[in-house]
Design an enzyme around this catalytic site. Structure first.
Site, PDB file in Angstrom:
ATOM      1  N   GLU A   1       0.823  -1.208   0.000  1.00 12.72           N
ATOM      2  CA  GLU A   1       0.000   0.000   0.000  1.00 12.72           C
ATOM      3  C   GLU A   1       0.859   1.260   0.000  1.00 12.72           C
ATOM      4  O   GLU A   1       0.503   2.255  -0.638  1.00 12.72           O
ATOM      5  CB  GLU A   1      -0.945  -0.011   1.199  1.00 12.72           C
ATOM      6  CG  GLU A   1      -1.928  -1.166   1.228  1.00 12.72           C
ATOM      7  CD  GLU A   1      -2.834  -1.204   0.005  1.00 12.72           C
ATOM      8  OE1 GLU A   1      -3.070  -0.146  -0.610  1.00 12.72           O
ATOM      9  OE2 GLU A   1      -3.295  -2.293  -0.353  1.00 12.72           O
TER      10      GLU A   1
ATOM     11  N   ASP B   1       3.570  -4.539  -6.065  1.00 17.22           N
ATOM     12  CA  ASP B   1       4.198  -5.761  -5.556  1.00 17.22           C
ATOM     13  C   ASP B   1       5.720  -5.646  -5.604  1.00 17.22           C
ATOM     14  O   ASP B   1       6.415  -5.955  -4.631  1.00 17.22           O
ATOM     15  CB  ASP B   1       3.770  -6.977  -6.393  1.00 17.22           C
ATOM     16  CG  ASP B   1       2.316  -7.357  -6.191  1.00 17.22           C
ATOM     17  OD1 ASP B   1       1.685  -6.832  -5.246  1.00 17.22           O
ATOM     18  OD2 ASP B   1       1.802  -8.160  -6.991  1.00 17.22           O
TER      19      ASP B   1
END
Length: 498
Positions: free
Chosen positions: A135, A204
């Site tokens: 995040e 990611d």
């Protein structure tokens, strides 16, 4: 974004909403920020303002957990990760949502929410850190601002409405979200899906780099992906549509494993604080105190725990909620004997002293603790609570003001300051701190009104009046700037609707 099974039935009816507005909710992500028109589309100050409005909508829809110890832990973990991210800049605000949902999200202005269900579902601290690092990457790469750029054909109020709908619709009412996006063309939907997938991969990649840089296990992200994928298959019939359109695929797991391989395995023991917050959240997850007590009694008797100290802490909290204060005090004494500097145990012990009518002892212990550990702001908040309990609200105002000075923008602190100032009969500070709380929550106009009331109070010291005037001038300029932009973009949306 990582989403598990939500207990609210609203999730099942939000397929279209989540596809369209995922970008506004922190999920329509793109390549690393190399400079683009998104930088000129919204200034950093405007983004910060949007972040406050975002948090207002979150608070109106979701149970934000302002408990100091839980907040302190998630902030500490988040700060460690931000410091390890070479691309990080600006401010971040980490907070916990008291819902049993496996979920986390990033909003404008660096606001990152972590659900209690995610903390409980994480098998290791590195898994929790992996989700948070993912995040954080959405924020550092300015993915949300790029989603504004991608929707440049839509008006700013419409785009802002999608941000609000993604939160309120997904968590409260699907009708609000459906109405907000009724006119969006199908061609745009597929473009948003592709935009999201590209940037999930980017988040990611950067997240794993951050994870490794902070000393956590870089394989934790792949491990979390795999378990999330298994959970999705188990609940396939009623899983959120987001997981069907953005699946945790074998390719994604494989990519994460490949990136982790470049860093090598870095096993890291979970911190005691991680285990303690899990115990606290587990205790809170039971509706009745008797259920919680029975759970911890069973796990301690049968040895079904990962960390005995944390399990005994959870048991002490459960017994405290059951109002068996003497029993809880005995457990607290044992915990403090082995971990005398642990803030969680110091706070618990003080709460029990106050419950047992020993305010003097609680004040003495907390005063000593705040002197020994001045950076532990939850201890100072607990000390202020003890001061109010002992009938010393003016001193509590002084203590809380000192904390708020180094932690500006904390709504919970300002609410406590309002309570303390009210008990102290200090109406000027009641108005002043209520204004600060409203401002933090995104309510600029009423915040200005309360600050104006504070400035009109009789016998206001010159120094205080000067400080209030400076603050008021800044807020009025911000209000004028919003009017020049055509009004507050989020005020066009029914943010408070439930």
């Amino acid at each position: 974004m990582f989403i598990g099974r939500c207990r609210r039935s609203a999730m099942g009816g939000l397929a279209l909403l989540l596809v369209v507005s995922a970008s506004a909710f922190g999920d329509a992500y793109s390549l690393p920020d190399m400079g683009s028109s998104s930088d000129s589309m919204m200034t950093l100050s405007a983004e910060a303002r949007l972040g406050k409005l975002f948090m207002r909508s979150v608070r109106s829809a979701l149970p934000v957990m302002d408990e100091p110890l839980a907040t302190s832990y998630i902030e500490s973990l988040g700060t460690t990760l931000v410091e390890a991210d070479r691309t990080a800049g600006g401010s971040f605000t980490f907070f916990v949502i008291d819902e049993p949902v496996v979920n986390a999200f990033a909003g404008p202005g660096g606001y990152i929410g972590v659900y209690a269900g995610l903390i409980l579902a994480a098998e290791t601290e590195s898994e929790l850190a992996a989700v948070m690092a993912h995040e954080i990457a959405h924020v550092t790469q300015r993915h949300l601002m790029r989603s504004f750029e991608d929707q440049s054909k839509l008006s700013l109020p419409t785009t802002a409405l999608l941000i609000a709908a993604a939160i309120l619709g997904a968590q409260v009412s699907p009708d609000a979200g459906a109405a907000a996006i009724a006119g969006v063309q199908a061609a745009a939907l597929q473009r948003q899906i592709n935009f999201t997938r590209d940037n999930e991969k980017e988040a990611d990649r950067i997240g794993i780099q951050t994870l490794a840089g902070a000393g956590h296990d870089p394989f934790a992200m792949a491990g979390f992906f795999e378990r999330l994928g298994k959970a999705t298959r188990v609940y396939e019939t009623d899983a959120p549509e987001f997981l069907r359109t953005h699946p945790v695929t074998a390719d994604r797991i494989s990519d994460s494993l490949g990136r982790a391989e470049s860093f090598g395995a870095r096993q890291r023991a979970d911190s005691l604080r991680f285990q303690l917050i899990r115990a606290k959240l587990r205790e809170r997850s039971y509706q009745r105190a008797e259920q919680s007590v029975a759970h911890f009694e069973d796990t301690l008797r049968e040895g079904r725990y990962r960390q005995e100290v944390a399990e005994r802490y959870g048991y002490a909290l459960a017994v405290q909620r059951a109002r068996r204060f003497a029993d809880a005090k005995r457990e607290s004494d044992k915990l403090l004997a082995t971990h005398p500097s642990q803030a969680e145990f110091i706070v618990l012990d003080a709460e029990l002293d106050m419950a047992l009518g020993k305010s003097t002892e609680a004040l003495a212990h907390l005063k000593q603790a705040t002197s020994l550990f001045p950076s532990q702001w939850p201890l100072r908040v607990s000390y202020a609570e003890a001061l109010m309990d002992a009938g010393q609200p003016a001193r509590a105002v002084e203590e809380l003001t000192a904390v708020a000075r180094v932690r500006p923008g904390n709504a919970m602190l300002y609410e406590m300051l309002v309570q303390a100032a009210t008990k102290a009969g200090d109406q000027t500070n009641v108005d002043r701190y209520r204004a600060e709380k409203l401002y933090v929550e995104g309510d600029l106009e009423p915040a200005i009104r309360h600050l104006e009331m504070a400035l009109r109070r009789r016998n206001l010291p010159y120094h205080d009046a000067a400080q209030i005037q400076v603050r008021l001038d800044a807020w009025r300029e911000e209000e004028r700037d919003e009017k020049r932009r055509g009004g507050d973009p989020l005020r066009a949306a029914p943010l408070g609707a439930r």
